[in-house]
Design a protein around this motif. Structure first.
Motif, short mmCIF file in Angstrom:
data_model
loop_
_atom_site.label_atom_id
_atom_site.label_comp_id
_atom_site.label_asym_id
_atom_site.label_seq_id
_atom_site.Cartn_x
_atom_site.Cartn_y
_atom_site.Cartn_z
N THR A 185 0.83 -1.20 0.00
CA THR A 185 0.00 0.00 0.00
C THR A 185 0.87 1.25 0.00
O THR A 185 2.05 1.23 0.37
CB THR A 185 -0.92 0.06 1.23
N LEU A 186 0.25 2.37 -0.37
CA LEU A 186 0.94 3.66 -0.35
C LEU A 186 1.33 4.04 1.07
O LEU A 186 2.44 4.52 1.32
CB LEU A 186 0.01 4.74 -0.95
N GLY A 187 0.42 3.82 2.03
CA GLY A 187 0.71 4.15 3.42
C GLY A 187 1.87 3.34 3.96
O GLY A 187 2.70 3.86 4.72
N GLU A 188 1.95 2.08 3.60
CA GLU A 188 3.05 1.21 4.02
C GLU A 188 4.38 1.76 3.51
O GLU A 188 5.37 1.82 4.23
CB GLU A 188 2.80 -0.19 3.49
N MET A 189 4.39 2.19 2.24
CA MET A 189 5.60 2.73 1.62
C MET A 189 6.05 4.02 2.31
O MET A 189 7.22 4.18 2.68
CB MET A 189 5.35 2.98 0.14
N LEU A 190 5.12 4.95 2.52
CA LEU A 190 5.47 6.22 3.15
C LEU A 190 5.82 6.03 4.62
O LEU A 190 6.76 6.66 5.12
CB LEU A 190 4.30 7.20 3.01
N GLY A 191 5.07 5.19 5.32
CA GLY A 191 5.34 4.95 6.73
C GLY A 191 6.72 4.37 6.95
O GLY A 191 7.41 4.73 7.91
N ASP A 192 7.15 3.47 6.06
CA ASP A 192 8.47 2.86 6.18
C ASP A 192 9.57 3.89 5.89
O ASP A 192 10.58 3.95 6.59
CB ASP A 192 8.58 1.68 5.21
N ARG A 193 9.37 4.70 4.86
CA ARG A 193 10.38 5.71 4.50
C ARG A 193 10.58 6.72 5.62
O ARG A 193 11.71 7.13 5.94
CB ARG A 193 9.96 6.41 3.20
N GLY A 211 9.57 6.28 8.83
CA GLY A 211 9.64 5.64 10.14
C GLY A 211 8.49 6.01 11.04
O GLY A 211 8.67 6.26 12.24
N SER A 212 7.27 6.03 10.48
CA SER A 212 6.13 6.52 11.26
C SER A 212 4.87 5.72 10.97
O SER A 212 4.35 5.75 9.85
CB SER A 212 5.88 8.00 10.93
N VAL A 213 4.37 5.05 11.98
CA VAL A 213 3.08 4.37 11.83
C VAL A 213 1.95 5.40 11.83
O VAL A 213 0.87 5.17 11.28
CB VAL A 213 2.84 3.32 12.94
N GLY A 214 2.20 6.55 12.46
CA GLY A 214 1.20 7.61 12.47
C GLY A 214 0.93 8.13 11.07
O GLY A 214 -0.22 8.34 10.68
N LEU A 215 2.00 8.35 10.28
CA LEU A 215 1.84 8.80 8.90
C LEU A 215 1.14 7.72 8.08
O LEU A 215 0.26 8.02 7.26
CB LEU A 215 3.20 9.12 8.29
N ARG A 216 1.51 6.50 8.32
CA ARG A 216 0.88 5.37 7.63
C ARG A 216 -0.62 5.34 7.91
O ARG A 216 -1.44 5.18 6.99
CB ARG A 216 1.54 4.08 8.11
N GLY A 217 -0.98 5.54 9.16
CA GLY A 217 -2.39 5.56 9.53
C GLY A 217 -3.13 6.76 8.96
O GLY A 217 -4.28 6.65 8.54
N VAL A 251 -6.44 6.46 6.72
CA VAL A 251 -7.71 7.03 7.17
C VAL A 251 -8.25 8.02 6.15
O VAL A 251 -9.45 8.00 5.80
CB VAL A 251 -7.55 7.70 8.55
N ALA A 252 -7.38 8.89 5.63
CA ALA A 252 -7.82 9.86 4.61
C ALA A 252 -8.33 9.13 3.37
O ALA A 252 -9.35 9.50 2.78
CB ALA A 252 -6.66 10.80 4.25
N SER A 253 -7.62 8.08 2.96
CA SER A 253 -8.01 7.33 1.76
C SER A 253 -9.34 6.62 1.96
O SER A 253 -10.20 6.64 1.07
CB SER A 253 -6.93 6.31 1.41
N LEU A 254 -9.53 5.99 3.10
CA LEU A 254 -10.80 5.29 3.36
C LEU A 254 -11.96 6.27 3.47
O LEU A 254 -13.08 5.98 3.05
CB LEU A 254 -10.68 4.46 4.64
N PHE A 255 -11.69 7.45 4.01
CA PHE A 255 -12.74 8.46 4.13
C PHE A 255 -13.26 8.88 2.76
O PHE A 255 -14.47 8.96 2.54
CB PHE A 255 -12.19 9.69 4.87
N TRP A 256 -12.36 9.13 1.80
CA TRP A 256 -12.78 9.57 0.47
C TRP A 256 -13.22 8.40 -0.40
O TRP A 256 -13.94 8.60 -1.38
CB TRP A 256 -11.66 10.36 -0.21
#
Length: 492
Positions: free
Chosen positions: A110-118, A120-126, A130-135
């Motif tokens: 997923t995009l969130g997995e990629m950004l969160g890993d880069r 180092g933030s599960v908060g960014l991943r979440g 959340v934004a994606s599921l909302f839209w």
């Protein structure tokens, strides 16, 4: 058998055919999350091209677009066809190819997995999830609304709106739970090719019935002469450009589209599909939207505000019962191919970016696979009940979703290409633009337009400025790993 029985029989038969393809795919699908969500990253050029194409063939395309062309004229072809065919093709390479390279190296789903890993933030991943599921919620709901209105229009109201929406909901739940990405891609390839052919046959059939394109256009000149001039009070340059930009960038961030950036089998596959994309888009949008325009001149009465769609009514008037039903069946299958992809991707965003990092980091692949299938049922059921309220037109709801996703685009592009992007910059860019657009849509605090430009484009610009500005003013967080992305000479 009466006309309505024939129509419903054709629609159900077509949906059952799609379900059979899903069952065949189920037999060869591995019980792993990667195979369920990405078909083990094995797509060739034709499958990747048509699965992306069919994923975007939605109620917004087949009913919303022709309705707008019926009401305002054919310039919608420029917005969706030329502009977004080109914009998204460019982003396919700018975002998609870079994402494919990184995803292949690190097995991101997923995009969130990629950004969160880069970063180092599960908060960014979440946050991304959340934004994606909302839209995503309103766009899945839009497909159910389109299906309900299409079947109601096809059967002259004998089949009520709720029944049509329920029919497509049940089929897409069963289909996604069984098939996964592999089955979706197989069906998408068949459906995409079928709809491309059938929409041209429909246009030619109607034109033959009214003595050709010249005669059809002449009726438009008489009834709506303003349709034959470029631009109007509705189609202002600012409206057309801001809508095209929002849709083009929003498409690139749609979970069901963005996730396909990870599925290409090779670099060659990815580059070939990016080149062919604009051609495929124009081949579909021109006949679809011209049908709506010609219907205005041919005197077809459509109450768009009441949820009626011009295409079923036009086909009922000028083509045989069986053919009109076949076109609507194909359109419903296209809606299902959009919805099933959305549900699948939404499921992956929930399981991998919310449940796994925040609830159970040690969840097994098989349990995650099961949880994803359950998530599909819950999400689809919720959107079905929301669709029964019909909170807006197809165009309004579609534009809302596209524009919401578009707010993610610039922070993602900056992160992919600028080494000095920081976690703080990503939070500011994504959070700031999302908050701005939410306030513009749901409150009077932020204006909806700025000198004719919509708030979505302004929000995108705000996201870009915040991402770059805050990143320049802050240092990298301790957990950030720039080496996870490909910058400079390592980018190709």
């Amino acid at each position: 058998m009466n006309a309505i029985g024939i129509q419903l029989g054709i629609v159900v038969a077509y949906l059952c055919l799609a379900l059979v393809i899903g069952l065949l795919a189920f037999r060869v699908t591995e019980r792993t999350a990667e195979d369920f969500y990405l078909a083990s990253r094995s797509f060739g050029t034709i499958v990747l091209l048509f699965t992306t194409f069919a994923t975007l063939l939605s109620a917004f395309t087949f009913f919303g677009g022709p309705n707008l062309a019926y009401a305002q004229g054919p310039e919608w072809i420029l917005v969706m066809g030329l502009m977004d065919g080109i914009i998204f093709a460019v982003l396919w390479y700018v975002i998609g190819y870079k994402q494919w390279l990184i995803g292949n190296r690190h097995d991101y789903v997923t995009l969130g997995e990629m950004l969160g890993d880069r970063f180092g933030s599960v908060g960014l991943r979440g946050l991304v999830a959340v934004a994606s599921l909302f839209w995503l919620f309103p766009y899945v709901m839009l497909q159910q609304m389109g299906a309900g209105a299409a079947l109601s229009g096809l059967t002259d109201g004998v089949l009520p709106f709720w029944a049509g929406a329920a029919l497509v909901t049940v089929f897409m739940i069963v289909y996604v739970v069984l098939a996964g990405m592999r089955g979706i891609a197989w069906t998408d390839t068949v459906q995409g090719a079928f709809m491309l052919v059938i929409i041209w046959v429909a246009a030619l059939w109607v034109l033959d019935a009214v003595s050709g394109a010249g005669a059809a256009t002449a009726t438009v000149a008489e009834s709506n002469p303003e349709f034959l001039a470029l631009g109007s009070d509705f189609y202002t340059p600012e409206y057309m450009l801001s809508t095209a930009i929002s849709i083009g960038f929003g498409v690139a961030m749609f979970p069901q589209v963005n996730q396909r950036f990870f599925t290409a089998g090779s670099k060659t596959v990815f580059k070939q599909t990016f080149v062919l994309w604009p051609v495929l888009v124009l081949l579909l949008f021109v006949p679809a939207f011209m049908l709506g325009t010609w219907a205005a001149g041919l005197g077809i009465e459509v109450d768009v505000a009441a949820g009626e769609n011009v295409v079923p009514l036009l086909l009922n008037e000028y083509t045989p019962v069986w053919f009109a039903a076949l076109v609507i069946a194909g359109a419903m299958a296209a809606m299902m191919s959009s919805s099933d992809s959305m549900l699948l991707s939404g499921s992956s965003y929930f399981t991998r970016d919310i449940y796994r990092p925040f609830v159970d980091a040690d969840i097994s692949d098989r349990r995650e696979d099961l949880l994803g299938r359950i998530g599909v049922v819950v999400f689809a059921t919720a959107t079905f009940f929301a669709s029964l309220r019909q909170p807006g037109t197809l165009i309004e709801i579609g534009d809302l979703a596209f524009s919401g996703f578009a707010q993610l685009a610039f922070p993602v592009i900056v992160a992919l290409y600028w080494r000095k992007t920081t976690l703080s910059g990503m939070y500011a860019g994504i959070g700031g633009s999302q908050l701005f657009y939410l306030l513009a849509v749901f409150t009077p605090v932020v204006p909806a337009t700025y000198f004719g430009w919509n708030a979505s484009v302004v929000g995108m610009g705000l996201g870009l400025v915040l991402t770059v500005g805050v990143s320049a003013a802050t240092t990298a967080a301790p957990g950030e790993r720039r080496s996870r992305f490909l910058y400079g000479s390592g980018a190709d």
